[in-house]
Motif scaffolding. Structure first.
Motif, PDB file in Angstrom:
ATOM      1  N   LYS A 188      -4.246   5.946  13.841  1.00  0.00           N
ATOM      2  CA  LYS A 188      -2.901   6.170  14.040  1.00  0.00           C
ATOM      3  C   LYS A 188      -2.177   4.760  13.964  1.00  0.00           C
ATOM      4  O   LYS A 188      -1.044   5.749  13.181  1.00  0.00           O
ATOM      5  N   THR A 189      -2.596   4.121  13.980  1.00  0.00           N
ATOM      6  CA  THR A 189      -1.337   3.328  13.709  1.00  0.00           C
ATOM      7  C   THR A 189      -1.380   2.450  12.870  1.00  0.00           C
ATOM      8  O   THR A 189      -0.155   1.896  12.065  1.00  0.00           O
ATOM      9  N   THR A 190      -2.337   2.788  11.703  1.00  0.00           N
ATOM     10  CA  THR A 190      -2.356   2.400  10.067  1.00  0.00           C
ATOM     11  C   THR A 190      -1.148   2.991   9.947  1.00  0.00           C
ATOM     12  O   THR A 190      -1.052   3.001   8.778  1.00  0.00           O
ATOM     13  N   LEU A 191      -1.261   4.530  10.043  1.00  0.00           N
ATOM     14  CA  LEU A 191      -0.352   5.617   9.381  1.00  0.00           C
ATOM     15  C   LEU A 191       0.962   5.151   9.926  1.00  0.00           C
ATOM     16  O   LEU A 191       1.745   5.398   9.137  1.00  0.00           O
ATOM     17  N   LEU A 192       1.007   4.622  10.961  1.00  0.00           N
ATOM     18  CA  LEU A 192       2.563   4.466  11.755  1.00  0.00           C
ATOM     19  C   LEU A 192       2.729   3.436  10.582  1.00  0.00           C
ATOM     20  O   LEU A 192       4.234   3.448  10.033  1.00  0.00           O
ATOM     21  N   ASN A 193       1.803   1.889  10.393  1.00  0.00           N
ATOM     22  CA  ASN A 193       2.733   1.199   9.604  1.00  0.00           C
ATOM     23  C   ASN A 193       2.810   0.982   8.442  1.00  0.00           C
ATOM     24  O   ASN A 193       4.031   0.772   8.018  1.00  0.00           O
ATOM     25  N   LEU A 194       1.986   2.300   7.757  1.00  0.00           N
ATOM     26  CA  LEU A 194       1.991   2.670   6.317  1.00  0.00           C
ATOM     27  C   LEU A 194       3.617   3.479   6.403  1.00  0.00           C
ATOM     28  O   LEU A 194       4.225   3.132   5.102  1.00  0.00           O
ATOM     29  N   LEU A 195       4.295   4.108   7.487  1.00  0.00           N
ATOM     30  CA  LEU A 195       5.326   5.337   6.995  1.00  0.00           C
ATOM     31  C   LEU A 195       6.382   4.439   7.087  1.00  0.00           C
ATOM     32  O   LEU A 195       7.512   4.115   6.304  1.00  0.00           O
ATOM     33  N   ALA A 196       6.487   3.120   7.555  1.00  0.00           N
ATOM     34  CA  ALA A 196       7.640   1.719   8.104  1.00  0.00           C
ATOM     35  C   ALA A 196       7.329   1.192   6.908  1.00  0.00           C
ATOM     36  O   ALA A 196       8.271   0.148   6.894  1.00  0.00           O
ATOM     37  N   GLY A 197       6.533   0.813   6.158  1.00  0.00           N
ATOM     38  CA  GLY A 197       6.165   0.102   5.137  1.00  0.00           C
ATOM     39  C   GLY A 197       6.027  -1.844   5.699  1.00  0.00           C
ATOM     40  O   GLY A 197       6.169  -2.028   4.935  1.00  0.00           O
ATOM     41  N   ILE A 198       5.718  -1.636   6.620  1.00  0.00           N
ATOM     42  CA  ILE A 198       4.457  -3.049   7.262  1.00  0.00           C
ATOM     43  C   ILE A 198       3.355  -2.600   6.720  1.00  0.00           C
ATOM     44  O   ILE A 198       2.948  -4.370   6.536  1.00  0.00           O
ATOM     45  N   ASP A 199       2.516  -2.274   6.348  1.00  0.00           N
ATOM     46  CA  ASP A 199       2.090  -1.960   5.095  1.00  0.00           C
ATOM     47  C   ASP A 199       1.426  -0.938   4.462  1.00  0.00           C
ATOM     48  O   ASP A 199       2.229  -0.323   3.680  1.00  0.00           O
ATOM     49  N   ARG A 200       0.861  -1.477   3.572  1.00  0.00           N
ATOM     50  CA  ARG A 200       0.380  -0.764   1.856  1.00  0.00           C
ATOM     51  C   ARG A 200      -0.083   0.345   1.424  1.00  0.00           C
ATOM     52  O   ARG A 200      -1.762  -0.613   2.638  1.00  0.00           O
ATOM     53  N   PRO A 201       0.046   1.578   0.774  1.00  0.00           N
ATOM     54  CA  PRO A 201      -1.508   2.400   1.359  1.00  0.00           C
ATOM     55  C   PRO A 201      -2.388   1.394   0.027  1.00  0.00           C
ATOM     56  O   PRO A 201      -1.737   0.639  -1.114  1.00  0.00           O
ATOM     57  N   THR A 202      -3.324   1.640   0.129  1.00  0.00           N
ATOM     58  CA  THR A 202      -4.252   1.822  -1.001  1.00  0.00           C
ATOM     59  C   THR A 202      -4.637   2.646  -2.548  1.00  0.00           C
ATOM     60  O   THR A 202      -4.677   2.461  -2.921  1.00  0.00           O
ATOM     61  N   ALA A 203      -4.419   3.281  -1.541  1.00  0.00           N
ATOM     62  CA  ALA A 203      -3.771   4.951  -2.841  1.00  0.00           C
ATOM     63  C   ALA A 203      -2.932   6.230  -1.822  1.00  0.00           C
ATOM     64  O   ALA A 203      -3.047   5.706  -1.475  1.00  0.00           O
ATOM     65  N   GLY A 204      -2.462   6.332  -3.248  1.00  0.00           N
ATOM     66  CA  GLY A 204      -1.317   7.576  -2.374  1.00  0.00           C
ATOM     67  C   GLY A 204      -0.083   7.439  -2.909  1.00  0.00           C
ATOM     68  O   GLY A 204       0.077   6.465  -2.791  1.00  0.00           O
ATOM     69  N   GLU A 205       0.342   8.574  -2.049  1.00  0.00           N
ATOM     70  CA  GLU A 205       2.114   8.480  -2.018  1.00  0.00           C
ATOM     71  C   GLU A 205       3.014   8.375  -0.567  1.00  0.00           C
ATOM     72  O   GLU A 205       2.226   9.179  -0.124  1.00  0.00           O
ATOM     73  N   ILE A 206       3.844   7.275  -0.813  1.00  0.00           N
ATOM     74  CA  ILE A 206       4.970   7.625   0.884  1.00  0.00           C
ATOM     75  C   ILE A 206       5.763   8.098   0.704  1.00  0.00           C
ATOM     76  O   ILE A 206       6.623   6.766   0.477  1.00  0.00           O
ATOM     77  N   TRP A 207       6.912   8.825   0.582  1.00  0.00           N
ATOM     78  CA  TRP A 207       8.051   9.490   0.549  1.00  0.00           C
ATOM     79  C   TRP A 207       8.951   9.267   2.034  1.00  0.00           C
ATOM     80  O   TRP A 207       8.489  10.490   2.765  1.00  0.00           O
TER      81      TRP A 207
END
Length: 247
Positions: free
Chosen positions: A64-83
């Motif tokens: 859950k928190t990993t997903l939120l951090n990715l949405l906020a640009g706090i962390d980067r995905p290993t694969a995939g796209e986030i708009w």
């Protein structure tokens, strides 16, 4: 009553203005560990519309928190796209992420993260100072308007320690709204509150979502009837259920 949410396939080109404010496409995130790699998320697809309060639920360690951090640009995905709000967050350079985040995303945390030596109004003004989106002469009046919107304008000149937990969380929400971002992201925003105060904060998030924001809230709470428009359940880094809540 719940019904399964249906989706249509989307182009990999830049989202149209009538498309969801948040689009997560095939997102995976792994972290290096002594034994190799730990898959925190694997193949996640989620979309969130403006005017919608989406609650992401699941056990500790579900991602859950990993997903939120990715949405906020706090962390980067290993694969995939986030708009998010028309921006391909996975492509934004590190040097520009903080400025993008300040304009596009409001963040609310479980432990409020208010600066203890500043007044409540000064805390709300901080994002305006950082991004320069509001003229200096307008910052305090706007901060007072936002504090009034969340119901604590009378506490504007107090320091956070003088407020209750619920009041501090409302101050944090006002701060998240400072630059009028299209997206609000909340990480366990009721986890440090009693049940009555938590209910009032959830109602405030619901009002903000139905006023036009795309709101994503990570929570351990399971009884979100009357508040959330959608429930996305994560388990072992994958979406196992994504339902629209009908009332």
């Amino acid at each position: 009553m719940t019904v399964t949410r249906h989706r249509t396939s989307r182009s990999s080109t830049s989202p149209r203005t009538d498309e969801p404010v948040i689009q997560v496409r095939g997102v995976a995130k792994t972290y290096p560990v002594p034994g190799g790699e730990f898959p925190a998320l694997g193949g996640v697809d989620i979309s969130v519309d403006a005017g919608e309060l989406t609650a992401v639920v699941g056990r500790s360690g579900s991602g859950k928190t990993t997903l939120l951090n990715l949405l906020a640009g706090i962390d980067r995905p290993t694969a995939g796209e986030i708009w998010v709000a028309g921006t391909a967050v996975h492509e934004v350079p590190e040097t520009k992420l903080a400025a993008w985040r300040g304009r596009a995303v409001g963040l609310v945390f479980q432990f409020f993260q208010l600066l203890p030596t500043l007044t409540v109004a000064e805390n709300v003004m901080l994002p305006m100072d950082f991004c320069g989106t509001v003229a200096a002469r307008r910052r305090r009046p706007l901060a007072l308007e936002l504090l009034d919107r969340v119901g604590i304008a009378e506490h504007a000149d107090k320091v956070p320690a003088e407020l209750s937990g619920g009041q501090q969380q409302r101050a944090a929400i006002a701060r998240a709204l400072a630059n009028d971002p299209p997206v609000l992201l909340a990480d366990e925003p009721t986890g440090n509150l009693d049940s009555a105060t938590a209910g009032s904060v959830l109602e405030l998030f619901r009002e903000l979502a139905h006023g036009g924001k795309a709101v994503v809230m990570v929570t351990h709470e399971r009884d979100l009837s009357g508040y959330a428009d959608r429930l996305v359940t994560l388990a072992d880094g994958r979406v196992v259920e994504d339902v629209v809540v009908s009332t």
